[in-house]
Scaffold this motif. Structure first.
Motif, short mmCIF file in Angstrom:
data_model
loop_
_atom_site.label_atom_id
_atom_site.label_comp_id
_atom_site.label_asym_id
_atom_site.label_seq_id
_atom_site.Cartn_x
_atom_site.Cartn_y
_atom_site.Cartn_z
N ALA A 174 -0.70 -1.56 -6.41
CA ALA A 174 -1.43 -1.25 -5.18
C ALA A 174 -1.57 -2.54 -4.38
CB ALA A 174 -2.80 -0.66 -5.49
N ILE A 175 -1.16 -2.48 -3.12
CA ILE A 175 -1.16 -3.68 -2.27
C ILE A 175 -1.99 -3.43 -1.02
CG2 ILE A 175 0.29 -5.26 -0.95
CD1 ILE A 175 2.58 -4.63 -2.83
N ILE A 230 8.06 -4.80 6.11
CA ILE A 230 7.66 -5.02 4.72
C ILE A 230 7.61 -3.69 3.96
CG2 ILE A 230 5.71 -5.72 3.27
CD1 ILE A 230 5.11 -7.89 5.33
N THR A 231 7.10 -2.64 4.60
CA THR A 231 7.04 -1.33 3.94
C THR A 231 8.43 -0.87 3.54
OG1 THR A 231 5.04 -0.73 5.16
CG2 THR A 231 6.35 1.07 4.21
N ALA A 232 9.39 -0.98 4.46
CA ALA A 232 10.76 -0.56 4.16
C ALA A 232 11.35 -1.38 3.03
CB ALA A 232 11.62 -0.67 5.42
N LYS A 233 11.10 -2.68 3.04
CA LYS A 233 11.64 -3.56 2.00
C LYS A 233 11.04 -3.21 0.64
CE LYS A 233 11.83 -8.41 0.55
NZ LYS A 233 11.50 -9.82 0.91
N PHE A 234 9.72 -3.04 0.58
CA PHE A 234 9.07 -2.75 -0.70
C PHE A 234 9.50 -1.40 -1.24
CE2 PHE A 234 5.14 -5.72 -0.11
CZ PHE A 234 6.00 -6.81 -0.11
N ALA A 257 1.48 1.82 -3.92
CA ALA A 257 0.45 2.21 -2.95
C ALA A 257 0.27 1.05 -1.96
CB ALA A 257 -0.86 2.52 -3.66
N LEU A 258 0.66 1.29 -0.72
CA LEU A 258 0.62 0.24 0.30
C LEU A 258 -0.46 0.52 1.32
CD1 LEU A 258 4.36 -0.55 1.17
CD2 LEU A 258 2.72 -2.05 0.06
N ALA A 259 -1.23 -0.49 1.67
CA ALA A 259 -2.21 -0.41 2.76
C ALA A 259 -2.09 -1.70 3.56
CB ALA A 259 -3.62 -0.23 2.21
#
Length: 637
Positions: free
Chosen positions: A187-188, A201-205, A216-218
């Motif tokens: 969770a980040i 960053i979302t696409a890369k992760f 889990a990204l926020a």
């Protein structure tokens, strides 16, 4: 005589003592054996084969390793039913791995620029020193790392190592973040410098997250600064909608959205929060203006900072227009200026063809300017801007002069060209009544930015937008072009080869890793026109070589399909021995010629193809072939 009598009595007592001791010992032994036998039999009858029994006098010892605490208690209970429970001595132990569960291993990584802290519990076998060294190399020697980790001597759960590696890798992109890691989830929570960076960053992760690990990204970004602070709300035949909307506070955002829904906008209408508001009354005034437009029934209202342009639709009821505008004007703060227009009914005009200027950009980057311009200054300005924005070699000019065009034609043409330059492909049409801009973009904010641009350049003049966001065009997502995909396949394969069993089309075990890596890349590339080519050496018959190369190319295509690659636009082609890259007279040359290659299927472009408004606005006819790049009959699937 007296001595003899004493001796006889002493002997009698000694004999009696010995007999008593022997009898007591025999009795104790019998009791021990009886207790052992009875308890052992009872334990066996109850299925307790892991316990053993011994005795010492009246004490009965039960010992062994119980599978669980419940089994231990049951064994003692069984023994206590055979002999007095007070005589049972508990020598049982409970197996550790059944009695104690491993703890939950987790780590929180807290980073704030030049400070980094690690808090949590890790397996004792985990290499903490290596973790600290990797983090120090990642964040630099100037960053202080606080190691507050505890350890427990239990095996690391499945997924722990890849989750920690991913968290460490993610930290490189996040100077301010909180990362919570366990064996099943990462969770980040983090701050990024912009929304574009958050998307990147979302696409890369999403691409690099380990399989089986929940991510889990926020990610939050600071509010953008909007200048001019713009809003545009339209009601027309297609419905009510925002072309762009900005608000300074959540209360203003809700007021604007509530007014928009009351005027017919859908429930999922959006208005972004931003900085740069020109007045604290922005939200209240914007909501009032939207309600006024809703009362009129159709048209547009455009804000550029404190300038408001309300253009009613042609044919609107004058009484309703006057009533709505009157109420709006009376409620406006002093800082805001309203320009409200009710168009007059059109007069019959001389038939001189369409009064319009059209600029188009094709998906290949070709630009065409055609239609009417008012003077030579406008022509030079339009051509100069187009060549600067799109490249001098890509622009074709097909304009003509007309000195009867409406006032402000030059400003409208240049504004349309500037709006078009924000798109990957599309069209901009300038008419006497409106400016219409349509096309595709990889920038999700393009529609709002173009609306703000036109509102700033044109003031109260009417314009309409039809902008479509295409994920494949978004550079922040890191999606490579088809050409880049093919180049990266070559890099992945490198000096390795996709090999087969001798004389067959069966992939050997060494090809698995290569195809796994190629498939991972192709999943990112999407639906590109790809040809998988099979080649052989010149040994054997030509027909057989061509057939074998086709089967091998087909086998690679099937292997990629099994790895969930979208292969609808791929084709497998066997070229046999027809395209050697080395000398077939040597073993090394023949080995080089036996190969699999990946190439793009070239797009067939007719020689007389033109960049026109119609071709850009209606890609469904010619664009279908362009998207797949391959005839489905040739895919070999």
């Amino acid at each position: 005589m007296r001595l003899s009598t004493v001796a006889t009595l002493a002997g009698t007592f000694a004999a009696a003592a010995l007999l008593s001791v022997a009898a007591a010992s025999l009795s104790a032994r019998v009791m021990e054996d009886s207790s052992i036998t009875g308890v052992a039999r009872a334990l066996e009858e109850n299925g307790i084969d892991w316990a053993e029994v011994d005795a010492n006098g009246l004490q009965v010892f039960v010992y062994g390793a119980a599978p669980s605490e419940a089994d231990r208690f049951r064994a003692l209970s069984v023994a206590g039913k055979v002999v007095d429970a007070a005589r049972v001595i508990d020598e049982l132990i409970v197996e550790d791995d059944a009695r104690i569960e491993a703890p939950r291993f987790s780590v929180e990584i807290l980073r704030n620029d030049d400070r980094l802290s690690l808090i949590g519990l890790v397996p004792a076998a985990y290499d903490r020193d290596r973790l600290i060294a990797d983090l120090q190399a990642l964040v630099g020697e100037d960053t202080a790392i606080s190691d507050l980790l505890e350890t427990a001597d239990y095996p690391a759960p499945e997924g722990w190592a890849p989750a920690m590696r991913f968290a460490t890798r993610a930290l490189a992109d996040l100077p301010r973040a909180k990362i919570s890691v366990d064996a099943e989830e990462v969770a980040i929570e983090a701050m990024t410098e912009s929304r574009a960076r958050s998307r990147e960053i979302t696409a890369k992760f999403d691409r690099i997250a380990p399989e089986g690990i929940t991510l889990a990204l926020a990610l939050e970004a600071p509010r953008p600064v909007v200048s001019p602070f713009a809003l545009r709300f339209v009601i027309d035949a297609e419905g009510a909608r925002f072309d762009t909307c900005a608000a300074d506070t959540e209360a203003a955002q809700q007021a604007i959205l509530s007014a928009a829904r009351g005027a017919g906008a859908p429930a999922d209408a959006e208005c972004r929060l931003a900085l740069g508001v020109p007045s604290p009354a922005w939200g209240e005034v914007a909501a009032d203006a939207i309600r006024a437009l809703g009362e009129i029934g159709a048209g547009s209202v455009t804000f550029s900072n404190t300038d408001i342009a309300l253009l009613a639709a042609e044919g609107s009821d004058p009484a309703r227009f006057d009533a709505a505008i009157g109420r709006l004007e009376n409620s406006l703060p002093d800082a805001f200026v309203l320009d409200a227009i009710l168009p007059a009914p059109p007069e019959d005009a001389e038939d001189r063809g369409p009064v319009e200027f059209v600029a188009t950009v094709s998906p290949e980057g070709q630009v065409a300017l055609r239609g009417l311009i008012d003077d030579d200054v406008t022509r030079v300005a339009a051509e100069s801007f187009a060549r600067a924005a799109f490249g001098s070699g890509a622009v074709r000019i097909g304009t003509r002069f007309d000195d009867r065009l409406p006032r402000g034609w030059r400003a409208r043409v240049l504004a349309a060209l500037e709006a078009l330059s924000r798109l990957e492909n599309g069209a901009a049409r300038v008419t006497a009544e409106t400016i219409f801009v349509s096309g595709d973009t990889g920038n999700p904010e393009a529609s709002a930015e173009i609306a703000a641009l036109l509102a700033d350049k044109l003031g109260s003049e009417e314009f309409s937008l039809d902008i479509t966001y295409r994920e494949r065009l978004d550079p922040t997502l890191g999606i490579p072009t088809p050409e880049e995909c093919v180049d990266q396949i070559s890099v992945i394969i490198g000096t390795r080869k996709i090999t087969f069993e001798p004389g067959a089309a069966t992939l050997d075990a060494s090809a698995k890793d290569i195809l796994d890596e190629v498939a991972e890349l192709l999943q990112l590339c999407g639906d590109i026109p790809l040809e998988i080519q099979g080649h052989t050496d010149s040994q054997g018959r030509e027909v057989m070589n061509e057939q074998l190369s086709q089967e091998r190319a087909q086998a690679v295509l099937f292997a990629l399909t099994e790895r969930r690659v979208l292969t609808s636009s791929y084709r497998a082609v066997g070229y046999g021995e027809a395209q050697p890259i080395a000398d077939n007279d040597t073993a090394e040359g023949r080995e080089a010629n036996r190969r699999i290659e990946f190439t793009l299927i070239p797009r067939e472009t007719p020689a007389d193809e033109e960049t026109t408004l119609e071709s850009v606005e209606a890609p469904g006819q010619d664009g279908a072939q362009e998207e797949t790049g391959a005839d489905t009959e040739e895919t070999g699937e």
